[in-house]
Design a protein around this motif. Structure first.
Motif, PDB file in Angstrom:
ATOM      1  N   PRO A  74       0.826  -1.215   0.000  1.00  0.00           N
ATOM      2  CA  PRO A  74       0.000   0.000   0.000  1.00  0.00           C
ATOM      3  C   PRO A  74       0.856   1.259   0.000  1.00  0.00           C
ATOM      4  O   PRO A  74       1.870   1.348   0.696  1.00  0.00           O
ATOM      5  CB  PRO A  74      -0.803  -0.125   1.298  1.00  0.00           C
ATOM      6  N   GLY A  75       0.459   2.231  -0.797  1.00  0.00           N
ATOM      7  CA  GLY A  75       1.134   3.517  -0.816  1.00  0.00           C
ATOM      8  C   GLY A  75       0.412   4.503   0.073  1.00  0.00           C
ATOM      9  O   GLY A  75      -0.541   4.157   0.790  1.00  0.00           O
ATOM     10  N   PRO A  76       0.822   5.780   0.056  1.00  0.00           N
ATOM     11  CA  PRO A  76       0.128   6.805   0.844  1.00  0.00           C
ATOM     12  C   PRO A  76      -1.356   6.870   0.475  1.00  0.00           C
ATOM     13  O   PRO A  76      -1.723   6.851  -0.698  1.00  0.00           O
ATOM     14  CB  PRO A  76       0.851   8.097   0.448  1.00  0.00           C
ATOM     15  N   GLY A  77      -2.199   6.917   1.502  1.00  0.00           N
ATOM     16  CA  GLY A  77      -3.632   6.979   1.250  1.00  0.00           C
ATOM     17  C   GLY A  77      -4.253   5.657   0.866  1.00  0.00           C
ATOM     18  O   GLY A  77      -5.411   5.620   0.442  1.00  0.00           O
ATOM     19  N   GLN A  78      -3.509   4.564   1.047  1.00  0.00           N
ATOM     20  CA  GLN A  78      -4.010   3.247   0.676  1.00  0.00           C
ATOM     21  C   GLN A  78      -3.942   2.276   1.852  1.00  0.00           C
ATOM     22  O   GLN A  78      -3.171   2.470   2.800  1.00  0.00           O
ATOM     23  CB  GLN A  78      -3.196   2.662  -0.480  1.00  0.00           C
ATOM     24  N   VAL A  79      -4.756   1.210   1.770  1.00  0.00           N
ATOM     25  CA  VAL A  79      -4.704   0.128   2.743  1.00  0.00           C
ATOM     26  C   VAL A  79      -4.522  -1.188   2.004  1.00  0.00           C
ATOM     27  O   VAL A  79      -4.942  -1.337   0.854  1.00  0.00           O
ATOM     28  CB  VAL A  79      -5.984   0.065   3.607  1.00  0.00           C
ATOM     29  N   LEU A  80      -3.876  -2.131   2.659  1.00  0.00           N
ATOM     30  CA  LEU A  80      -3.751  -3.492   2.146  1.00  0.00           C
ATOM     31  C   LEU A  80      -4.805  -4.344   2.822  1.00  0.00           C
ATOM     32  O   LEU A  80      -4.905  -4.356   4.053  1.00  0.00           O
ATOM     33  CB  LEU A  80      -2.353  -4.053   2.437  1.00  0.00           C
ATOM     34  N   ILE A  81      -5.583  -5.044   2.026  1.00  0.00           N
ATOM     35  CA  ILE A  81      -6.680  -5.861   2.542  1.00  0.00           C
ATOM     36  C   ILE A  81      -6.384  -7.330   2.278  1.00  0.00           C
ATOM     37  O   ILE A  81      -6.066  -7.714   1.142  1.00  0.00           O
ATOM     38  CB  ILE A  81      -8.012  -5.475   1.878  1.00  0.00           C
TER      39      ILE A  81
END
Length: 330
Positions: free
Chosen positions: A25-32
């Motif tokens: 995940p990058g900035p502003g992202q989540v890993l699901i």
């Protein structure tokens, strides 16, 4: 990680089980960590090449516009759902048919009390249904709605949402006469065979017609939809299931008959007004979890059946929502 993707465009047979790198995940992202992945017609279009050739890791593209699961990690500086929280997410760049997926926080919302299997079918279908009804369709209480492709994911969601928003009558069309008996279970007042819906709609509305028509089919269905509009009626187009060529409406005809045509494209909304998607996703998850918005649990299948599911979807042989149980490989 395990995923299901394709290296060349084509029929369902190009889909295969593959191993690709786990995304970061990058900035502003989540890993699901994905529990379930919803299935949508846009993924058929993706596979067929209507969005371009595959160009992902190793030359593979991974379909999948919506998932549910558990937040595994946050990108740098990201303020969002907590690690370990159960969420549903819309993935405008695809990638859902996999053990892990990355999503922007604008498109991620907690599932609350809604089961993860049901939540996986929400992020694409329900924001689209709210968008075509409220944003593009400007639905008002007391109006009559006609929904084409009524037994599909968006159609069956839109029928229930229209009722919750105050529609007086909700009708639909289906591709085969055998499906017309599904009306009550899907939330419709009546379903009509799509090839001869014009006379049926005018008869059931005493000649007045429908205030709002939702059309993902295109072609002759789109043209005919204009003829069943009530005064100031609107046709909202949001797909082209029939793969028809370009069609030009006659502005003179729209003007002289007090008709309107509007469009809704979720990808465009996601690019230019992402907060709208998040708002509708939160709205849907809350309404479904509380029971304010009734729904039918999805059909859950193992992802190993991905090619067969795509075949049925492409042939119009599905009803309601189908989701893949990503943890169940066999």
């Amino acid at each position: 990680m395990l995923a299901y993707g394709f290296k060349s465009n084509g029929g369902p047979e190009v889909l295969e089980e593959i191993q690709v790198p786990t995304p970061a995940p990058g900035p502003g992202q989540v890993l699901i960590e994905v529990a379930y992945a919803g299935v949508n017609f846009a993924e058929v279009q993706h596979r067929r090449g209507e969005f371009g050739e595959p160009d992902g890791p190793g030359g593979y593209d991974v379909p999948g516009l919506e998932v549910s699961g558990t937040v595994a990690a946050l990108g740098p500086g990201t303020a969002g759902p907590a690690v370990g929280e159960q969420v549903a997410a819309y993935l405008p760049a695809f990638g859902g048919y996999a053990e892990f997926a990355v999503a922007g926080t604008d498109f991620v919302r907690p599932v609350g009390a809604l089961p993860l299997a049901s939540a996986a079918g929400v992020p694409c279908v329900y924001p689209t249904a709210y968008g075509v009804l409220e944003d593009a369709g400007r639905l008002r209480a007391g109006e009559t709605v006609l929904i084409h492709a009524a037994a599909g994911g968006v159609g069956s969601a839109a029928a229930r949402i229209a009722r919750a928003l105050g529609a007086a009558h909700v009708f639909g069309t289906v591709g085969s006469a055998e499906k017309t008996g599904l009306a009550a279970g899907l939330g419709y007042d009546a379903l009509f065979a799509r090839e001869d819906f014009v006379d049926a709609v005018l008869e059931v509305t005493a000649g007045r017609g429908a205030d709002l028509v939702l059309d993902p089919v295109g072609g002759a269905v789109r043209r005919a939809s204009l003829t069943v509009l009530a005064p100031f009626g609107r046709v909202v187009t949001y797909g082209d299931l029939g793969r028809h060529g370009d069609w030009t409406a006659d502005v003179w005809d729209l003007w002289k008959n007090s008709r309107s045509i509007a469009g809704y494209n979720m990808g465009d909304v996601a690019r230019r007004s992402p907060a709208v998607i998040g708002e509708h996703l939160a709205q849907a998850l809350s309404a479904l979890a509380s029971g304010t918005l009734p729904h039918t649990p999805p059909t859950v299948v193992p992802p190993a059946e991905v090619a067969e599911v795509h075949r049925r979807l492409e042939a119009g042989g599905t009803q309601g929502k189908t989701v893949f149980d990503i943890a169940r490989r066999g």
